[in-house]
Every structure is written in structure tokens, then in C-alpha cells.
Design a protein around this motif. Structure first.
Motif, PDB file in Angstrom:
ATOM      1  N   GLY A  27       4.261   2.946   6.303  1.00  0.00           N
ATOM      2  CA  GLY A  27       5.232   4.034   6.233  1.00  0.00           C
ATOM      3  C   GLY A  27       6.548   3.597   5.618  1.00  0.00           C
ATOM      4  N   ARG A  28       6.997   2.398   5.988  1.00  0.00           N
ATOM      5  CA  ARG A  28       8.269   1.901   5.459  1.00  0.00           C
ATOM      6  C   ARG A  28       8.193   1.683   3.954  1.00  0.00           C
ATOM      7  NH1 ARG A  28       8.615  -2.613   8.178  1.00  0.00           N
ATOM      8  NH2 ARG A  28       9.330  -1.494  10.024  1.00  0.00           N
ATOM      9  N   SER A  29       7.096   1.091   3.486  1.00  0.00           N
ATOM     10  CA  SER A  29       6.997   0.828   2.050  1.00  0.00           C
ATOM     11  C   SER A  29       6.830   2.131   1.269  1.00  0.00           C
ATOM     12  CB  SER A  29       5.840  -0.136   1.745  1.00  0.00           C
ATOM     13  OG  SER A  29       4.580   0.437   2.019  1.00  0.00           O
ATOM     14  N   PHE A  30       6.215   3.146   1.887  1.00  0.00           N
ATOM     15  CA  PHE A  30       6.100   4.459   1.253  1.00  0.00           C
ATOM     16  C   PHE A  30       7.477   5.097   1.098  1.00  0.00           C
ATOM     17  CE2 PHE A  30       5.691   9.078   1.586  1.00  0.00           C
ATOM     18  CZ  PHE A  30       4.727   9.366   0.641  1.00  0.00           C
ATOM     19  N   HIS A  31       8.264   5.103   2.173  1.00  0.00           N
ATOM     20  CA  HIS A  31       9.548   5.796   2.152  1.00  0.00           C
ATOM     21  C   HIS A  31      10.618   5.040   1.366  1.00  0.00           C
ATOM     22  CE1 HIS A  31       7.809   7.811   5.827  1.00  0.00           C
ATOM     23  NE2 HIS A  31       8.170   8.831   5.078  1.00  0.00           N
ATOM     24  N   SER A  32      10.502   3.730   1.309  1.00  0.00           N
ATOM     25  CA  SER A  32      11.548   2.942   0.646  1.00  0.00           C
ATOM     26  C   SER A  32      11.274   2.733  -0.840  1.00  0.00           C
ATOM     27  CB  SER A  32      11.695   1.573   1.321  1.00  0.00           C
ATOM     28  OG  SER A  32      10.500   0.814   1.194  1.00  0.00           O
ATOM     29  N   GLN A  75      -6.849  -4.537  13.666  1.00  0.00           N
ATOM     30  CA  GLN A  75      -7.949  -4.472  14.617  1.00  0.00           C
ATOM     31  C   GLN A  75      -7.496  -4.668  16.063  1.00  0.00           C
ATOM     32  OE1 GLN A  75     -11.741  -6.392  12.922  1.00  0.00           O
ATOM     33  NE2 GLN A  75     -10.166  -7.037  11.486  1.00  0.00           N
ATOM     34  N   ASP A  76      -6.202  -4.889  16.262  1.00  0.00           N
ATOM     35  CA  ASP A  76      -5.613  -4.923  17.597  1.00  0.00           C
ATOM     36  C   ASP A  76      -4.639  -3.752  17.711  1.00  0.00           C
ATOM     37  OD1 ASP A  76      -6.908  -7.235  18.526  1.00  0.00           O
ATOM     38  OD2 ASP A  76      -5.471  -8.496  17.459  1.00  0.00           O
ATOM     39  N   PRO A  77      -4.547  -3.115  18.876  1.00  0.00           N
ATOM     40  CA  PRO A  77      -3.698  -1.919  19.006  1.00  0.00           C
ATOM     41  C   PRO A  77      -2.256  -2.134  18.562  1.00  0.00           C
ATOM     42  CG  PRO A  77      -5.131  -2.118  20.908  1.00  0.00           C
ATOM     43  CD  PRO A  77      -5.326  -3.379  20.098  1.00  0.00           C
ATOM     44  N   ASP A  78      -1.615  -3.211  19.012  1.00  0.00           N
ATOM     45  CA  ASP A  78      -0.233  -3.426  18.614  1.00  0.00           C
ATOM     46  C   ASP A  78      -0.142  -3.786  17.143  1.00  0.00           C
ATOM     47  OD1 ASP A  78       2.594  -3.545  19.473  1.00  0.00           O
ATOM     48  OD2 ASP A  78       2.428  -5.646  18.837  1.00  0.00           O
ATOM     49  N   GLY A  79      -1.136  -4.524  16.663  1.00  0.00           N
ATOM     50  CA  GLY A  79      -1.169  -4.856  15.243  1.00  0.00           C
ATOM     51  C   GLY A  79      -1.332  -3.619  14.385  1.00  0.00           C
ATOM     52  N   LEU A  80      -2.156  -2.681  14.823  1.00  0.00           N
ATOM     53  CA  LEU A  80      -2.342  -1.429  14.085  1.00  0.00           C
ATOM     54  C   LEU A  80      -1.037  -0.656  14.014  1.00  0.00           C
ATOM     55  CD1 LEU A  80      -4.139   0.640  12.691  1.00  0.00           C
ATOM     56  CD2 LEU A  80      -4.798   1.494  14.950  1.00  0.00           C
ATOM     57  N   ARG A  81      -0.303  -0.633  15.127  1.00  0.00           N
ATOM     58  CA  ARG A  81       0.994   0.045  15.124  1.00  0.00           C
ATOM     59  C   ARG A  81       1.939  -0.591  14.108  1.00  0.00           C
ATOM     60  NH1 ARG A  81       5.707  -1.192  17.101  1.00  0.00           N
ATOM     61  NH2 ARG A  81       4.863  -3.016  18.187  1.00  0.00           N
ATOM     62  N   GLN A  82       1.968  -1.919  14.055  1.00  0.00           N
ATOM     63  CA  GLN A  82       2.854  -2.610  13.124  1.00  0.00           C
ATOM     64  C   GLN A  82       2.439  -2.362  11.669  1.00  0.00           C
ATOM     65  OE1 GLN A  82       3.278  -6.763  14.193  1.00  0.00           O
ATOM     66  NE2 GLN A  82       3.422  -6.265  16.358  1.00  0.00           N
ATOM     67  N   VAL A  83       1.132  -2.335  11.431  1.00  0.00           N
ATOM     68  CA  VAL A  83       0.646  -2.079  10.073  1.00  0.00           C
ATOM     69  C   VAL A  83       1.020  -0.672   9.639  1.00  0.00           C
ATOM     70  CG1 VAL A  83      -1.439  -1.761   8.675  1.00  0.00           C
ATOM     71  CG2 VAL A  83      -1.210  -3.769  10.143  1.00  0.00           C
ATOM     72  N   ARG A  84       0.848   0.296  10.518  1.00  0.00           N
ATOM     73  CA  ARG A  84       1.241   1.670  10.190  1.00  0.00           C
ATOM     74  C   ARG A  84       2.731   1.746   9.864  1.00  0.00           C
ATOM     75  NH1 ARG A  84      -1.807   4.446  15.309  1.00  0.00           N
ATOM     76  NH2 ARG A  84      -3.846   4.890  14.339  1.00  0.00           N
ATOM     77  N   GLN A  85       3.534   1.050  10.649  1.00  0.00           N
ATOM     78  CA  GLN A  85       4.974   1.041  10.400  1.00  0.00           C
ATOM     79  C   GLN A  85       5.279   0.473   9.011  1.00  0.00           C
ATOM     80  OE1 GLN A  85       6.495  -1.200  13.738  1.00  0.00           O
ATOM     81  NE2 GLN A  85       7.002   0.652  14.897  1.00  0.00           N
ATOM     82  N   ARG A  86       4.576  -0.601   8.658  1.00  0.00           N
ATOM     83  CA  ARG A  86       4.844  -1.223   7.361  1.00  0.00           C
ATOM     84  C   ARG A  86       4.393  -0.320   6.219  1.00  0.00           C
ATOM     85  NH1 ARG A  86       4.120  -7.572   5.720  1.00  0.00           N
ATOM     86  NH2 ARG A  86       4.515  -7.327   3.494  1.00  0.00           N
ATOM     87  N   LEU A 136       0.807  -1.208   0.000  1.00  0.00           N
ATOM     88  CA  LEU A 136       0.000   0.000   0.000  1.00  0.00           C
ATOM     89  C   LEU A 136       0.848   1.270   0.000  1.00  0.00           C
ATOM     90  CD1 LEU A 136      -2.795   1.329   0.136  1.00  0.00           C
ATOM     91  CD2 LEU A 136      -2.617   1.212   2.622  1.00  0.00           C
ATOM     92  N   GLY A 137       1.830   1.357   0.894  1.00  0.00           N
ATOM     93  CA  GLY A 137       2.639   2.574   0.955  1.00  0.00           C
ATOM     94  C   GLY A 137       3.356   2.843  -0.357  1.00  0.00           C
ATOM     95  N   ALA A 138       3.931   1.812  -0.946  1.00  0.00           N
ATOM     96  CA  ALA A 138       4.628   1.973  -2.227  1.00  0.00           C
ATOM     97  C   ALA A 138       3.648   2.361  -3.328  1.00  0.00           C
ATOM     98  CB  ALA A 138       5.356   0.681  -2.592  1.00  0.00           C
ATOM     99  N   ALA A 139       2.436   1.784  -3.285  1.00  0.00           N
ATOM    100  CA  ALA A 139       1.431   2.121  -4.289  1.00  0.00           C
ATOM    101  C   ALA A 139       1.065   3.600  -4.216  1.00  0.00           C
ATOM    102  CB  ALA A 139       0.189   1.247  -4.096  1.00  0.00           C
ATOM    103  N   VAL A 140       0.895   4.113  -3.003  1.00  0.00           N
ATOM    104  CA  VAL A 140       0.586   5.536  -2.846  1.00  0.00           C
ATOM    105  C   VAL A 140       1.755   6.388  -3.339  1.00  0.00           C
ATOM    106  CG1 VAL A 140       0.148   7.369  -1.168  1.00  0.00           C
ATOM    107  CG2 VAL A 140      -1.042   5.182  -0.959  1.00  0.00           C
ATOM    108  N   ARG A 141       2.965   5.974  -3.037  1.00  0.00           N
ATOM    109  CA  ARG A 141       4.145   6.746  -3.482  1.00  0.00           C
ATOM    110  C   ARG A 141       4.229   6.777  -4.999  1.00  0.00           C
ATOM    111  NH1 ARG A 141       6.955   9.906  -4.768  1.00  0.00           N
ATOM    112  NH2 ARG A 141       8.961  10.666  -3.977  1.00  0.00           N
TER     113      ARG A 141
END
Length: 217
Positions: free
Chosen positions: A192-197, A179-190, A115-120
Motif C-alpha cells: 500500500g505504501r509503495s502504491f500511494h507514494s 505466510q505468517d499473519p503479522d508478516g502478511l500485515r507488514q507486506v500489505r502495508q508495504r 509491487l505497489g509502485a508497479a501497479v500504480r
């Protein structure tokens, strides 16, 4: 056919992986049928895209169309896990149906298209398009399934208009995790990482494009 008893515990699939695998398999079937102009697939996608950006319970007319029964063909799921899995699968399938609309000559589901790379990819060269960036940030701040799927719908429309594909197996898995708080954090990280990389690929030949299309059907 749904088995009469669940498989042994040692054969159980992590639910996130199960959701991703089911989504990818079903989307591949729909995509292949749509691109072959099969009337059943064309009609299914037309109906399914009505659910894009909505929760499963908001569109009961789509019950039995989003592949939900496939989640239970391999193993039994506890109720909480089942609800999370059903939402993730429904959201991914209906968003794919919206993404593929009027793209009969292209695969809008392609493996490894994050997703992040697709948006980029929507942004030219090294330039950051601020309206698109803000929409991506809004997606990253969603905290409920309802808001998340609504904002994903906005992004998918942008991707469709630019003919940028997405991996709906990965997205379904992430929607389950989010749908889980820690899972949401990990998804956001991924995301963001795919967007920036993301780095633009070199020029592609017509043969490269055709080979990629054949592989992802």
C-alpha cells in the motif's frame, strides 16, 4: 555442491533474506540467458511459466527447475521454514517466467521495482483506474498462499502487457513473510505504501533506458 553439515549458527542468514537473495540471483541468470537468446534459458522459462499461479506440489514436472536446491546450499532449514521458503521461491520464479514472456528486449526483473509502485504505473497520470485498483485490492485481501499466487498471476499479466518491471528478489522475500499473519500485515502495508507514494519519473532518454537495462542484467 550441498555441504555435508550446515554452517555455524553465527553465519546463518535470516530465511526471508536468503529467499530474496536466491530468487534475485536465479532470476538474473535466467534473464541474462533469455535476453541473450540462449536456448537453455528460453526453454527453462517456457517450462517455468506453467507453474505461475500454482503451488509447487501441483506441478511436480517442475521439480529441480525452480532453484529450490539453492536454498539448502548455504544452510539447513527447519521443515516449517523450508516449506515457506520453497513456496516463496517457486512462486517468484514462475511468476517471473510469465512476466518475461515475449519480452526479449526488456528486463522484467529490475531492482527496487516494488509491487505497489508497479501497479500504480499502470494508471495514467494522477488518475486511478478503478478495475486495476480493484484487482490490487483483491490481491491485498488474499489470505492463503494459493489465492495469493493466483491473484499475483493476474497482476503480473497486466504488468507484462504494459512492460512494467518488478523486483523478484523483493517479491520472493515478501511471499515468504506473507505466510505468517503479522508478516502478511507488514507486506500489505508495504504494498500500500509503495502504491500511494509512487510518483512518475521525468522523461527518460534512450541512453537512460539502456544504462538501466545493462545494470539490471
Amino acid at each position: 555442491m550441498i555441504p555435508s553439515s550446515p554452517p555455524a549458527a553465527t553465519a546463518r542468514h535470516p530465511v526471508a533474506d536468503l529467499v530474496g537473495d536466491v530468487a534475485a540471483a536465479y532470476v538474473n541468470e535466467l534473464q541474462k540467458g533469455y535476453r541473450a537468446d540462449r536456448s537453455s534459458a528460453v526453454a527453462a522459462l517456457a517450462q517455468l511459466r506453467r507453474g505461475a499461479g500454482k503451488l509447487p506440489e501441483e506441478v511436480p514436472e517442475l521439480w529441480g527447475m525452480a532453484g529450490t536446491e539453492r536454498l539448502y546450499s548455504a544452510q539447513a532449514l527447519p521443515e516449517r521454514e523450508a516449506l515457506k521458503a520453497e513456496f516463496a521461491l517457486f512462486a517468484a520464479i514462475t511468476l517471473y517466467a510469465l512476466h518475461q514472456q515475449s519480452k526479449s528486449d526488456q528486463n522484467m526483473h529490475q531492482t527496487r521495482a516494488e509491487l505497489g509502485a508497479a501497479v500504480r504505473r499502470l494508471m495514467p497520470g494522477s488518475t486511478l483506474d478503478e478495475p486495476i485498483r480493484r484487482r490490487f485490492v483483491r490481491l491485498g485481501t488474499a489470505t492463503t498462499p494459493k489465492v495469493l499466487t493466483e491473484r499475483l498471476r493476474e497482476v503480473v499479466i497486466l504488468l507484462r502487457n504494459a512492460s512494467v518491471p518488478l523486483d523478484y528478489g523483493i517479491l520472493a522475500r515478501q511471499l515468504y513473510q506473507a505466510q505468517d499473519p503479522d508478516g502478511l500485515r507488514q507486506v500489505r502495508q508495504r504494498w500500500g505504501r509503495s502504491f500511494h507514494s509512487y510518483r512518475p519519473a521525468g522523461p527518460r532518454t534512450d541512453a537512460d533506458t539502456a544504462a538501466s537495462s545493462d545494470k539490471d542484467i
